[in-house]
Scaffold this motif. Structure first.
Motif, mmCIF file in Angstrom:
data_model
loop_
_atom_site.group_PDB
_atom_site.id
_atom_site.type_symbol
_atom_site.label_atom_id
_atom_site.label_comp_id
_atom_site.label_asym_id
_atom_site.label_seq_id
_atom_site.Cartn_x
_atom_site.Cartn_y
_atom_site.Cartn_z
ATOM 1 N N GLN A 1 52.329 44.787 38.343
ATOM 2 C CA GLN A 1 51.137 45.294 37.645
ATOM 3 C C GLN A 1 52.150 46.304 36.743
ATOM 4 O O GLN A 1 51.592 46.215 35.511
ATOM 5 C CB GLN A 1 50.260 46.178 38.356
ATOM 6 N N ARG A 2 52.853 47.088 36.928
ATOM 7 C CA ARG A 2 53.662 47.983 36.134
ATOM 8 C C ARG A 2 54.405 47.391 34.949
ATOM 9 O O ARG A 2 54.109 47.602 33.770
ATOM 10 C CB ARG A 2 54.365 48.919 36.844
ATOM 11 N N ALA A 3 55.249 46.411 35.593
ATOM 12 C CA ALA A 3 55.861 45.543 34.451
ATOM 13 C C ALA A 3 54.877 44.824 33.568
ATOM 14 O O ALA A 3 55.390 44.818 32.306
ATOM 15 C CB ALA A 3 56.787 44.534 35.109
ATOM 16 N N ASP A 4 53.950 44.291 33.984
ATOM 17 C CA ASP A 4 53.093 43.731 33.027
ATOM 18 C C ASP A 4 52.360 44.520 32.069
ATOM 19 O O ASP A 4 52.403 44.169 30.686
ATOM 20 C CB ASP A 4 51.897 42.933 33.822
ATOM 21 N N PHE A 5 52.152 45.858 32.687
ATOM 22 C CA PHE A 5 51.396 46.675 31.515
ATOM 23 C C PHE A 5 52.300 47.300 30.593
ATOM 24 O O PHE A 5 52.020 47.193 29.328
ATOM 25 C CB PHE A 5 50.983 48.004 32.586
ATOM 26 N N GLU A 6 53.558 47.364 30.889
ATOM 27 C CA GLU A 6 54.574 48.156 30.220
ATOM 28 C C GLU A 6 54.943 46.916 29.215
ATOM 29 O O GLU A 6 55.346 47.159 27.901
ATOM 30 C CB GLU A 6 55.804 48.621 30.874
#
Lengths: 289, 289, 289, 289
Positions: free
Chosen positions: C109-114
């Motif tokens: 999720q973090r990677a997609d968000f960033e």
């Protein structure tokens, strides 16, 4: 071309039919549902509350109707079929168990059909016609109907006017049904088994059925309405049925009749063609399993 | 036949009921949904925003209501049940966990039932009635209700008027429900778990419920409406509830009552037959699993 | 209790939001759908035809709006986000790939968000807020939003008015959404992947949304409407949007605003409580997996 | 920018199209359905009852139409296609078997396409255009259409006005379709195979389509309506079609045309851009299978 006469001069003919299924279509999903008390009570409402109210309404408006009853249901509730006949309506054969013929072998379908016939024979109910469970006839169904001396079937959809079938075991009339003239698609809801997922307002359903009945007068059709007492027996929905019948009566050129009477008129109509069913030949290379 | 008296002379009786489910029906699909924050917030809206608004509306219109609360929900939000009782409404038992009884063993159902009772006992909430989670009673449910001293159940559908059940553990009143008088089928939508897939306009829902209430006056029925604060607590839907209540009040012959008061009247009605439930005997050769 | 001020005195505040998803939610069902040309063209209609028409309508009626764009979509169509900002509207973050956070690991999720944030940074688009793909936030999502310096999220549903969240990584405003104020449930239809199965008349949808906007004035709510250009960009539906906006403008006490402006007002409102999210503790004996 | 001319000055152009599918979409779910007599009869209604009624209605109102016929259907009913052409309407190619191209290999799609072309060649029916079964084109479909000398396809949805595609095998016009202008989503119902689950009142469908046609005049669109004789051939629904056509005629600025004539006008329109399809490049790390 000779003019057809089955309609007796009416612009459209209306057959009000009630499928008194009670618990049978639920049990056909699996015997285990017998343990689901809420669901069983939901189905029991049909013969217990719905049927008497419907009989009163029909009496009040003085229109005849046809009740399709599974043999199992008639057996479970011994006085039910007789109470319908006493009011001047027709009781017809709706399988024994309400398992769809398309899910049975030919022998299984025959056994189920005959077991249903035996129930009505024992109860002294005269049967003239048949409707397949779930409207799921096979190519064997029409001949079963003819072979047992019935005059009509009401499970097919190739027209919206009666038509005649040469079954090989005799000629029968087909009084076609349609999903859009069935209350199940509009009202049935159960989460388990999932028999439907949307509940429509009877105000909208009445709007649709009035439009269909009205339009059918242009084409001299059979308005073959299928209602379920566990669904349309509820107050607001029964008001919609009442309003629909009153609308039909008010049109002045719509005839309300029992199915057996329509079938007799169709069989006596020299202008209706009688044909054997043409089974489709399917190339397995075009349509695989 | 003696005339029934449970209705107190009203043409129809309306019980406004609110199932304060919060997160429980979602968690019953699997504990993992607790990690779905958006979904949890969707459910939390019910007790947080919906219930206070509903209480204000009921107060404004001066009509009593019944709130069915799962024990787990009452436990999670300690002041919730008391805040309802303080406003003069009834709180009733809606299982502990909102898992449907049909998915549990008899022992599991009993344990869940009793754990719910204990929560309300600890909170000093007097409980008179019960509604099964998901309206999925088993044949064991009515006796559980009677055995624990409650006077009514509200999970079955064999009529649209109160009826009495001899459970073996005592007599209770059944205040029947129906899918068409539930806001879930009209409004519930979640993609995962898939709890519903269509969102209907409250304008249409109001149309349907008004028609049902109106029609129920012809048959002296119980208009037992089931609303969920996380659904009907939203502004446009609550306006429909307001309009429905105002319509009912305007009719002049509809009585609004709490479930426990209707149950007491039904139990005191000498004209209501009390019968044991008749369990269906199913031939496994007719209906396989 | 201090009166809230976030609404600036309006009876209700309307945020018109457009999720410019294009092909992304379909590809999130599986990369293979990229080979389904008809389906890809169905989605491409959104940015190609829907967005320009929507921008013209908003300009004509002089109301501001917020466009939530997945990073992948902004990357595929380099001028898209800028064309929206040029017309005075806000562009906000709607994930990179439109895969729901609940289907990803925290790291995923973090990677997609960033990755999404980076796309907008490269395109010089200033981002103030975020909406989770599929409205499927996890408990990690609000902190991700705060940590990256955004002022608001718009994916939760615990209220129908803005509320403040102490995320641990900073305070953000939540501008809650709801399924009933989304055009997807009313219009989306595709057989494969099955993203919806019913297509409602815009006349009925307009009826529902007008009722909701009107009712929200009673409770001073946020009318946070979510539209998809591939759905509501079609002519008859866009007329419904036009009629809805004209209805809102005609009420005289509804304020149309961009999300970032509502978020700023909410964060500056001393009467809005700011609380950490309370994660539910679930007993695995009560709710199994 | 040059003004487009494909519309011949009309505010909107209406192409009434009828997909004469008969049994083919059902058999595409599995050959076994050929044994389901009720279902087969439901589909046979289309060519048997629906098509003649539709031809009469079109003749009465003097509007031209286009009939998309699967080759297998034309082969099963040898006089069908000719009976349509004789009344001045267009017959177009709708695959051979009605299996969706997305479920076939490229070679399988080609074979099915060519087998359909051969049927029409044998029957002396001139074919100008194609519509993919289930509106499920692949990226190979447009080139197949061009390669076989057809002038248009009608299966894509990237616009609501005609557009031109450089296929590599020649330029064709695309006459886009949309799910909201299809009667299948509104009316189709069958439990097995489950081809749809909701039956909408034609009164509501007419409302929606009138609104769309009216709104399309603002954007000079192609109102490309897709009807199925087995669905819209029924009386109440055909009245809705009649009312829709009369509404369109009454507007005064809507032109009714056959697809091949619209395609010819689009191909001759110098203001319509012609572009190759841009296949999406998908990163498998972003969108897994």
């Amino acid at each position: 071309m000779t003019e057809t006469s089955w309609h007796g001069g009416a612009a459209a003919v209306a057959t009000l039919t009630f499928d008194v299924d009670a618990e049978s279509p639920i049990l056909a999903h699996g015997r285990g549902y017998a343990g689901h008390l809420s669901t069983m009570s939901h189905q029991a409402y049909g013969p217990k509350v719905g049927v008497p109210r419907i009989l009163d309404l029909l009496g009040e408006l003085a229109v005849p109707a046809t009740f399709f009853v599974p043999g199992w249901v008639a057996e479970q509730r011994p006085g039910l079929a007789a109470s319908i006949v006493e009011r001047g309506h027709e009781v017809a054969h709706h399988s024994y168990s309400h398992r769809p013929p398309t899910t049975m072998t030919a022998a299984g379908q025959r056994a189920d059909f005959e077991r249903g016939m035996e129930v009505f024979a024992r109860q002294g109910i005269e049967i003239s016609g048949h409707r397949a469970a779930g409207w799921e006839s096979t190519w064997d169904t029409p001949a079963l109907v003819a072979e047992h001396g019935l005059s009509y079937d009401s499970s097919l959809m190739a027209d919206d006017r009666p038509y005649l079938i040469e079954t090989g075991a005799g000629r029968i009339a087909e009084l076609p049904v349609h999903w859009s003239l069935d209350d199940w698609e509009q009202y049935a809801f159960l989460p388990s088994p999932q028999i439907g997922s949307v509940i429509t307002s009877p105000v909208r359903v009445l709007e649709m059925w009035r439009a269909e009945l009205d339009a059918m007068r242009r084409y001299r059709c059979l308005f073959n309405l299928c209602l379920h007492p566990f669904l349309s027996g509820r107050p607001g929905r029964l008001e919609a049925v009442r309003a629909l019948i009153e609308f039909g009566l008010g049109l002045g050129d719509v005839r309300f009749a029992r199915c057996r009477d329509v079938a007799a008129a169709a069989l006596a109509d020299p202008a209706l063609p009688a044909e054997p069913l043409r089974r489709l030949e399917i190339d397995p290379a075009v349509y695989p399993d």
